[in-house]
Design a protein around this motif. Structure first.
Motif, PDB file in Angstrom:
ATOM      1  N   ASP A 149      32.179  46.460  45.684  1.00 59.71           N
ATOM      2  CA  ASP A 149      33.882  46.366  45.344  1.00 59.71           C
ATOM      3  C   ASP A 149      33.950  45.277  44.290  1.00 59.71           C
ATOM      4  OD1 ASP A 149      36.364  45.980  45.650  1.00 59.71           O
ATOM      5  OD2 ASP A 149      36.234  45.288  47.699  1.00 59.71           O
ATOM      6  N   PRO A 150      34.658  46.118  43.039  1.00 59.84           N
ATOM      7  CA  PRO A 150      34.826  44.944  42.036  1.00 59.84           C
ATOM      8  C   PRO A 150      35.874  44.043  42.261  1.00 59.84           C
ATOM      9  CG  PRO A 150      35.956  47.228  41.734  1.00 59.84           C
ATOM     10  CD  PRO A 150      34.857  47.428  42.969  1.00 59.84           C
ATOM     11  N   ASN A 151      36.592  43.992  43.473  1.00 61.49           N
ATOM     12  CA  ASN A 151      37.634  43.056  43.646  1.00 61.49           C
ATOM     13  C   ASN A 151      37.099  41.546  43.789  1.00 61.49           C
ATOM     14  OD1 ASN A 151      40.376  42.240  44.051  1.00 61.49           O
ATOM     15  ND2 ASN A 151      39.944  42.397  46.266  1.00 61.49           N
ATOM     16  N   GLN A 152      37.781  40.835  42.932  1.00 65.15           N
ATOM     17  CA  GLN A 152      37.084  39.515  43.067  1.00 65.15           C
ATOM     18  C   GLN A 152      35.691  39.186  42.936  1.00 65.15           C
ATOM     19  OE1 GLN A 152      39.660  37.500  45.766  1.00 65.15           O
ATOM     20  NE2 GLN A 152      41.354  37.044  44.463  1.00 65.15           N
ATOM     21  N   TYR A 202      27.548  34.642  45.703  1.00 63.62           N
ATOM     22  CA  TYR A 202      27.589  35.969  44.895  1.00 63.62           C
ATOM     23  C   TYR A 202      27.358  37.159  45.436  1.00 63.62           C
ATOM     24  CZ  TYR A 202      27.160  32.557  41.256  1.00 63.62           C
ATOM     25  OH  TYR A 202      27.358  31.324  40.420  1.00 63.62           O
ATOM     26  N   ASP A 203      27.917  38.187  45.111  1.00 59.80           N
ATOM     27  CA  ASP A 203      27.988  39.779  45.429  1.00 59.80           C
ATOM     28  C   ASP A 203      26.748  40.232  44.614  1.00 59.80           C
ATOM     29  OD1 ASP A 203      30.510  39.440  47.222  1.00 59.80           O
ATOM     30  OD2 ASP A 203      31.161  39.057  45.202  1.00 59.80           O
ATOM     31  N   TYR A 204      26.459  39.931  43.436  1.00 57.46           N
ATOM     32  CA  TYR A 204      25.342  40.600  42.750  1.00 57.46           C
ATOM     33  C   TYR A 204      24.784  39.550  41.768  1.00 57.46           C
ATOM     34  CZ  TYR A 204      23.925  44.633  39.691  1.00 57.46           C
ATOM     35  OH  TYR A 204      23.079  45.586  39.289  1.00 57.46           O
ATOM     36  N   ILE A 205      23.342  39.560  41.935  1.00 60.34           N
ATOM     37  CA  ILE A 205      22.771  38.658  41.432  1.00 60.34           C
ATOM     38  C   ILE A 205      21.654  39.454  40.816  1.00 60.34           C
ATOM     39  CG2 ILE A 205      20.855  36.692  41.321  1.00 60.34           C
ATOM     40  CD1 ILE A 205      22.082  35.833  44.031  1.00 60.34           C
ATOM     41  N   ALA A 224      34.095  44.982  33.046  1.00 66.65           N
ATOM     42  CA  ALA A 224      34.476  45.872  34.355  1.00 66.65           C
ATOM     43  C   ALA A 224      35.241  45.187  35.364  1.00 66.65           C
ATOM     44  CB  ALA A 224      33.103  46.382  34.731  1.00 66.65           C
ATOM     45  N   ILE A 225      35.109  43.795  35.655  1.00 65.49           N
ATOM     46  CA  ILE A 225      35.551  43.231  36.660  1.00 65.49           C
ATOM     47  C   ILE A 225      36.918  42.352  36.321  1.00 65.49           C
ATOM     48  CG2 ILE A 225      33.673  43.335  38.118  1.00 65.49           C
ATOM     49  CD1 ILE A 225      33.288  40.543  37.427  1.00 65.49           C
ATOM     50  N   LYS A 226      37.176  42.353  35.000  1.00 62.78           N
ATOM     51  CA  LYS A 226      38.195  41.679  34.471  1.00 62.78           C
ATOM     52  C   LYS A 226      39.781  41.869  34.914  1.00 62.78           C
ATOM     53  CE  LYS A 226      40.764  40.409  30.267  1.00 62.78           C
ATOM     54  NZ  LYS A 226      40.861  40.656  28.836  1.00 62.78           N
ATOM     55  N   ALA A 227      40.014  43.187  35.387  1.00 66.88           N
ATOM     56  CA  ALA A 227      41.167  43.509  35.985  1.00 66.88           C
ATOM     57  C   ALA A 227      41.442  43.085  37.251  1.00 66.88           C
ATOM     58  CB  ALA A 227      41.532  45.109  35.582  1.00 66.88           C
ATOM     59  N   SER A 228      40.146  42.985  38.199  1.00 64.37           N
ATOM     60  CA  SER A 228      40.313  42.647  39.649  1.00 64.37           C
ATOM     61  C   SER A 228      39.869  40.969  39.751  1.00 64.37           C
ATOM     62  CB  SER A 228      39.511  43.581  40.318  1.00 64.37           C
ATOM     63  OG  SER A 228      38.193  43.595  39.772  1.00 64.37           O
ATOM     64  N   ASN A 229      40.087  40.353  38.702  1.00 70.70           N
ATOM     65  CA  ASN A 229      39.822  38.865  38.813  1.00 70.70           C
ATOM     66  C   ASN A 229      38.403  38.574  39.115  1.00 70.70           C
ATOM     67  OD1 ASN A 229      40.841  36.198  38.524  1.00 70.70           O
ATOM     68  ND2 ASN A 229      41.357  36.114  40.516  1.00 70.70           N
ATOM     69  N   GLY A 230      37.499  39.232  38.728  1.00 68.77           N
ATOM     70  CA  GLY A 230      36.011  38.855  38.986  1.00 68.77           C
ATOM     71  C   GLY A 230      35.338  37.769  37.936  1.00 68.77           C
ATOM     72  N   LYS A 231      34.373  37.476  38.241  1.00 65.12           N
ATOM     73  CA  LYS A 231      33.746  36.172  37.564  1.00 65.12           C
ATOM     74  C   LYS A 231      32.203  36.575  37.432  1.00 65.12           C
ATOM     75  CE  LYS A 231      33.901  31.402  36.032  1.00 65.12           C
ATOM     76  NZ  LYS A 231      34.671  30.211  36.352  1.00 65.12           N
ATOM     77  N   VAL A 232      31.566  36.407  36.115  1.00 63.93           N
ATOM     78  CA  VAL A 232      30.179  36.206  35.819  1.00 63.93           C
ATOM     79  C   VAL A 232      29.960  34.829  35.679  1.00 63.93           C
ATOM     80  CG1 VAL A 232      28.309  37.293  34.734  1.00 63.93           C
ATOM     81  CG2 VAL A 232      30.221  38.867  35.052  1.00 63.93           C
TER      82      VAL A 232
END
Length: 235
Positions: A47-50, A121-124, A70-78
């Protein structure tokens, strides 16, 4: 063993510093011309949301920049971590160039010693990074930290070179690859399956690879097996 590790680390740093200085991110014909397909294909399972993503061994942003976009619009962070200060500096410039500076944090750190906050983290992603730790024990320790830092149903994408060797074009001599941790493919898979006991295996794959490089001031063919191991937390 320590002197070989230091020699391998020094050569890797020299190679990458020179490469990043000479080639822009996404330059056609280079190995940073596009993100790794398996990493981007796996990203869509989440889920890309945050979303919170950790990229260990990020370089100048081959994977971190497209994911941040890809996650900019849903306020995600890398959070992107690399050993080389020069690579991190370029990564920060790339984040501004691609307008994701607010969605990407670039950190200078050795992956082997980087502390990962618990359940963050959701994705590593560990792409071409775990083969650069100092020992099998260090390999296990980094994965333990990755596991501790993962949220429920989070995914890990591990891609690494195994069973490497180097062909010296000038002499025809084939020698063991000068890399910090040169695991056999079988040993790497065994270690990973052991570390991730209880996780869902999304993808296991191995592909022979051969890359032409200039190292030690000479032309070599760096070859081995490119391992992909993607797993998902079951709870």
């Amino acid at each position: 063993m320590e002197s070989r590790f230091l020699q391998a680390r020094t050569e890797e740093m020299k190679y990458h510093e020179k490469f990043y200085a000479e080639h822009e991110l996404f330059a056609p014909g280079t190995w940073i011309s596009k993100p790794v397909k398996a990493i981007m294909d796996t990203f869509v399972l989440l889920d890309p949301n945050q979303m919170r993503v950790l990229d260990l061994g990020s370089g100048v942003g081959r994977n971190a920049i497209p994911i941040a976009q890809a996650i900019k619009a849903s306020n995600g962070k890398v959070t992107a971590v690399d050993l080389l200060p020069s690579a991190v500096e370029i990564l920060r410039d790339n984040a501004e160039k691609y307008e994701v500076q607010n969605n990407l944090e670039a950190v200078i750190a050795d992956v082997e010693h980087y502390r990962i906050p618990a359940q963050s983290y959701d994705y590593i992603i560990a792409c071409s990074s775990l083969e650069h730790v100092s020992s099998v024990d260090a390999f296990r320790t980094v994965i333990d930290r990755m596991i501790e830092g993962t949220r429920s149903r989070g995914i890990h994408a591990i891609l690494m070179s195994t069973q490497t060797e180097e062909l010296d074009h000038s002499t025809g001599v084939v020698a063991e690859g000068l890399i910090e941790l040169n695991l056999s493919t079988d040993d790497a898979f065994h270690l990973l399956r052991e570390c991730y006991d209880g996780w869902e295996i999304v993808l296991e794959r191995v592909i022979p690879q051969a890359v032409q490089e200039i190292k030690y001031g000479k032309s070599i063919e760096y070859r081995g097996n490119w391992l992909t191991f993607i797993v998902r937390r079951t709870s």
